[in-house]
Design a protein around this motif. Structure first.
Motif, short mmCIF file in Angstrom:
data_model
loop_
_atom_site.label_atom_id
_atom_site.label_comp_id
_atom_site.label_asym_id
_atom_site.label_seq_id
_atom_site.Cartn_x
_atom_site.Cartn_y
_atom_site.Cartn_z
N PRO A 72 0.97 -1.34 -0.26
CA PRO A 72 0.01 0.14 0.16
C PRO A 72 0.58 1.42 -0.10
O PRO A 72 0.36 2.44 -0.66
CB PRO A 72 -0.62 -0.05 1.11
N ASP A 73 1.49 1.02 0.69
CA ASP A 73 2.58 2.94 1.05
C ASP A 73 4.00 2.79 -0.82
O ASP A 73 5.01 3.41 -0.22
CB ASP A 73 3.30 2.25 2.39
N SER A 74 2.93 1.82 -1.76
CA SER A 74 4.73 1.16 -2.65
C SER A 74 4.66 2.74 -3.60
O SER A 74 3.56 3.45 -3.82
CB SER A 74 4.08 0.53 -3.90
N LEU A 75 6.05 3.70 -3.57
CA LEU A 75 5.38 5.29 -4.26
C LEU A 75 6.23 4.62 -5.97
O LEU A 75 6.23 5.07 -6.83
CB LEU A 75 6.71 5.94 -3.59
N THR A 76 7.03 3.80 -6.01
CA THR A 76 8.16 2.67 -7.31
C THR A 76 7.17 1.93 -8.26
O THR A 76 8.19 1.56 -8.89
CB THR A 76 9.54 2.34 -6.68
N GLY A 77 6.28 1.55 -7.87
CA GLY A 77 5.42 0.38 -8.28
C GLY A 77 5.01 0.82 -9.47
O GLY A 77 4.99 -0.07 -10.28
#
Length: 126
Positions: free
Chosen positions: A18-23
């Protein structure tokens, strides 16, 4: 249309925390598109990242220069587009692919021309 994009570009769907910024991103190094399938809705991210792919892999230097110039002179299509010119270009392409109506400007006309040129050239049976 998703299938055609996946034929043209390497697209990797993955499950992201949920906290992924680069996915979700377009990678200049691998020329691949990464999409977090657990956050994807209406191919929003796919179209946005595919627009990056077209810009970096299909446009000529002159076309990129023109798009950069137009990005600074005309209104942004979304608030996210106002962050940097690179995101403005991707959001303009996404709006085109999702067929979202927006006020016509010289920039929007240019984007439509580029997307049609490089999208339809690849998907049209000859």
């Amino acid at each position: 249309m998703t299938w055609f994009i996946m034929v043209l570009a390497m697209v990797f769907y993955q499950v992201c925390p949920p906290d992924s910024l680069t996915g979700w991103r377009y990678s200049l190094d691998t020329k691949a598109i990464y999409v977090c399938q657990n956050f994807e809705k209406d191919d929003y991210v796919l179209y946005h990242e595919f627009s990056h792919w077209i810009y970096f892999n299909k446009l000529s230097n002159e076309e990129r220069s023109m798009w950069n110039l137009l990005s600074t002179k005309y209104p942004y299509v979304t608030a996210y587009a106002s962050k940097i010119a690179e995101e403005d270009r991707a959001e303009e392409g996404r709006v085109y692919f999702q067929k979202i109506k927006s006020k016509n400007t010289i920039k929007r006309s240019f984007v439509r021309r580029m997307m049609k040129k490089y999208w339809f050239d690849q998907t049209t049976v000859k």
